[in-house]
Design a protein around this motif. Sequence first.
Motif, PDB file in Angstrom:
ATOM      1  N   GLU A  20     -12.852  51.279 125.817  1.00  0.00           N
ATOM      2  CA  GLU A  20     -11.665  52.129 125.707  1.00  0.00           C
ATOM      3  C   GLU A  20     -10.517  51.490 126.464  1.00  0.00           C
ATOM      4  N   LEU A  21      -9.366  51.454 125.820  1.00  0.00           N
ATOM      5  CA  LEU A  21      -8.150  50.938 126.441  1.00  0.00           C
ATOM      6  C   LEU A  21      -7.121  52.061 126.439  1.00  0.00           C
ATOM      7  N   ARG A  22      -6.437  52.218 127.562  1.00  0.00           N
ATOM      8  CA  ARG A  22      -5.539  53.359 127.734  1.00  0.00           C
ATOM      9  C   ARG A  22      -4.091  52.919 127.797  1.00  0.00           C
ATOM     10  N   CYS A  23      -3.218  53.752 127.248  1.00  0.00           N
ATOM     11  CA  CYS A  23      -1.778  53.493 127.298  1.00  0.00           C
ATOM     12  C   CYS A  23      -1.053  54.769 127.708  1.00  0.00           C
ATOM     13  N   ASP A  24      -0.192  54.643 128.713  1.00  0.00           N
ATOM     14  CA  ASP A  24       0.642  55.759 129.158  1.00  0.00           C
ATOM     15  C   ASP A  24       2.097  55.378 128.852  1.00  0.00           C
ATOM     16  N   PRO A  25       2.708  56.015 127.857  1.00  0.00           N
ATOM     17  CA  PRO A  25       4.053  55.575 127.432  1.00  0.00           C
ATOM     18  C   PRO A  25       5.141  56.062 128.386  1.00  0.00           C
ATOM     19  N   ILE A  26       6.340  55.639 128.109  1.00  0.00           N
ATOM     20  CA  ILE A  26       7.497  56.115 128.860  1.00  0.00           C
ATOM     21  C   ILE A  26       7.683  57.606 128.590  1.00  0.00           C
ATOM     22  N   SER A  27       7.959  58.350 129.664  1.00  0.00           N
ATOM     23  CA  SER A  27       8.103  59.801 129.548  1.00  0.00           C
ATOM     24  C   SER A  27       9.174  60.155 128.521  1.00  0.00           C
ATOM     25  N   GLY A  28       8.824  61.057 127.592  1.00  0.00           N
ATOM     26  CA  GLY A  28       9.776  61.494 126.580  1.00  0.00           C
ATOM     27  C   GLY A  28       9.737  60.698 125.296  1.00  0.00           C
ATOM     28  N   HIS A  29       9.013  59.578 125.292  1.00  0.00           N
ATOM     29  CA  HIS A  29       8.902  58.778 124.067  1.00  0.00           C
ATOM     30  C   HIS A  29       7.863  59.394 123.143  1.00  0.00           C
ATOM     31  N   THR A  30       8.284  59.724 121.935  1.00  0.00           N
ATOM     32  CA  THR A  30       7.373  60.380 120.998  1.00  0.00           C
ATOM     33  C   THR A  30       6.565  59.380 120.163  1.00  0.00           C
ATOM     34  N   ALA A  31       7.103  58.173 119.990  1.00  0.00           N
ATOM     35  CA  ALA A  31       6.404  57.174 119.177  1.00  0.00           C
ATOM     36  C   ALA A  31       5.642  56.220 120.076  1.00  0.00           C
ATOM     37  N   LEU A  32       4.401  55.924 119.687  1.00  0.00           N
ATOM     38  CA  LEU A  32       3.543  55.021 120.465  1.00  0.00           C
ATOM     39  C   LEU A  32       2.868  54.066 119.503  1.00  0.00           C
ATOM     40  N   TYR A  33       2.871  52.784 119.859  1.00  0.00           N
ATOM     41  CA  TYR A  33       2.355  51.724 118.996  1.00  0.00           C
ATOM     42  C   TYR A  33       1.256  50.939 119.712  1.00  0.00           C
ATOM     43  N   TRP A  34       0.276  50.510 118.937  1.00  0.00           N
ATOM     44  CA  TRP A  34      -0.721  49.553 119.412  1.00  0.00           C
ATOM     45  C   TRP A  34      -0.613  48.279 118.579  1.00  0.00           C
ATOM     46  N   TYR A  35      -0.607  47.143 119.290  1.00  0.00           N
ATOM     47  CA  TYR A  35      -0.628  45.819 118.668  1.00  0.00           C
ATOM     48  C   TYR A  35      -1.755  45.013 119.285  1.00  0.00           C
ATOM     49  N   ARG A  36      -2.199  44.000 118.563  1.00  0.00           N
ATOM     50  CA  ARG A  36      -3.193  43.060 119.069  1.00  0.00           C
ATOM     51  C   ARG A  36      -2.594  41.661 118.977  1.00  0.00           C
ATOM     52  N   GLN A  37      -2.763  40.903 120.062  1.00  0.00           N
ATOM     53  CA  GLN A  37      -2.193  39.555 120.082  1.00  0.00           C
ATOM     54  C   GLN A  37      -3.265  38.543 120.457  1.00  0.00           C
ATOM     55  N   SER A  38      -3.562  37.645 119.537  1.00  0.00           N
ATOM     56  CA  SER A  38      -4.487  36.554 119.820  1.00  0.00           C
ATOM     57  C   SER A  38      -3.709  35.381 120.393  1.00  0.00           C
ATOM     58  N   LEU A  39      -4.414  34.485 121.044  1.00  0.00           N
ATOM     59  CA  LEU A  39      -3.783  33.360 121.733  1.00  0.00           C
ATOM     60  C   LEU A  39      -2.922  32.532 120.774  1.00  0.00           C
ATOM     61  N   LEU A  91      -1.695  45.239 123.128  1.00  0.00           N
ATOM     62  CA  LEU A  91      -0.390  45.658 123.638  1.00  0.00           C
ATOM     63  C   LEU A  91      -0.055  47.061 123.154  1.00  0.00           C
ATOM     64  N   CYS A  92       0.538  47.828 124.040  1.00  0.00           N
ATOM     65  CA  CYS A  92       1.011  49.163 123.703  1.00  0.00           C
ATOM     66  C   CYS A  92       2.527  49.181 123.871  1.00  0.00           C
ATOM     67  N   ALA A  93       3.206  49.936 123.017  1.00  0.00           N
ATOM     68  CA  ALA A  93       4.660  50.053 123.112  1.00  0.00           C
ATOM     69  C   ALA A  93       5.063  51.482 122.764  1.00  0.00           C
ATOM     70  N   SER A  94       6.242  51.892 123.236  1.00  0.00           N
ATOM     71  CA  SER A  94       6.707  53.233 122.905  1.00  0.00           C
ATOM     72  C   SER A  94       8.219  53.239 122.681  1.00  0.00           C
ATOM     73  N   ARG A  95       8.691  54.291 122.022  1.00  0.00           N
ATOM     74  CA  ARG A  95      10.132  54.533 121.909  1.00  0.00           C
ATOM     75  C   ARG A  95      10.356  55.993 121.547  1.00  0.00           C
ATOM     76  N   GLY A  96      11.600  56.444 121.634  1.00  0.00           N
ATOM     77  CA  GLY A  96      11.907  57.842 121.435  1.00  0.00           C
ATOM     78  C   GLY A  96      11.985  58.238 119.975  1.00  0.00           C
ATOM     79  N   PHE A  97      12.194  59.529 119.741  1.00  0.00           N
ATOM     80  CA  PHE A  97      12.253  60.051 118.380  1.00  0.00           C
ATOM     81  C   PHE A  97      13.503  59.526 117.679  1.00  0.00           C
ATOM     82  N   PRO A  98      13.396  59.159 116.398  1.00  0.00           N
ATOM     83  CA  PRO A  98      14.560  58.639 115.680  1.00  0.00           C
ATOM     84  C   PRO A  98      15.742  59.587 115.715  1.00  0.00           C
ATOM     85  N   GLY A  99      16.924  59.032 115.903  1.00  0.00           N
ATOM     86  CA  GLY A  99      18.137  59.834 115.914  1.00  0.00           C
ATOM     87  C   GLY A  99      18.469  60.431 117.268  1.00  0.00           C
TER      88      GLY A  99
END
Lengths: 118, 112
Positions: A20-39, A91-99
Amino acid sequence: GAGVSQTPSNKVTEKGKYVELRCDPISGHTALYWYRQSLGQGPEFLIYFQGTGAADDSGLPNDRFFAVRPEGSVSTLKIQRTERGDSAVYLCASRGFPGTSLNTGELFFGEGSRLTVL
Amino acid sequence: SQQGEEDPQALSIQEGENATMNCSYKTSINNLQWYRQNSGRGLVHLILIRSNEREKHSGRLRVTLDTSKKSSSLLITASRAADTASYFCATAPDTGFQKLVFGTGTRLLVSP
């Protein structure tokens, strides 16, 4: 929090184990993304959430991979029966709701969780 | 899958020189973004250019976009050793633009 937080930063496991891998996004960000990056490669999209629901899970490679975000904040990426080919930085990433002012289009990334499957 | 391809894969220059990286993509986009990644770290957003824009500047960065050729370029002027990193373009598709798809990256080495 101030930034996207991912834990653990490093995980070494044996083939066949569950991770299990955990991600805690920026407070208030509704969108959360997971990516995988190989070398030596660019980040590969896995899944993204808008709130609690998975809006697009088209990048999950197979049914051993699953992600949840039950309360619309913290997300967990779950990998069953790990294989050596799963070794990568997740990798985990986040951003706020569109608009809204919390969404300028850019993604805010965490430092990643490096997974090594022996 | 990765939509964008960056060119060159690696670039080595001296401090003070300009660095140009190119990105080509395959499908119609809503916007294109450039990110930077220091070794072993997460990605940091540099600049976003929308499909109806042709050029954008931010400090020492200049980005161009040619939607007819499905390509973009990132120019870093007067490079510094601290600019050493990998640079990735990322595209937001015209439909479902909430999903960002990254390219393969250019590794830039700036020598003092």
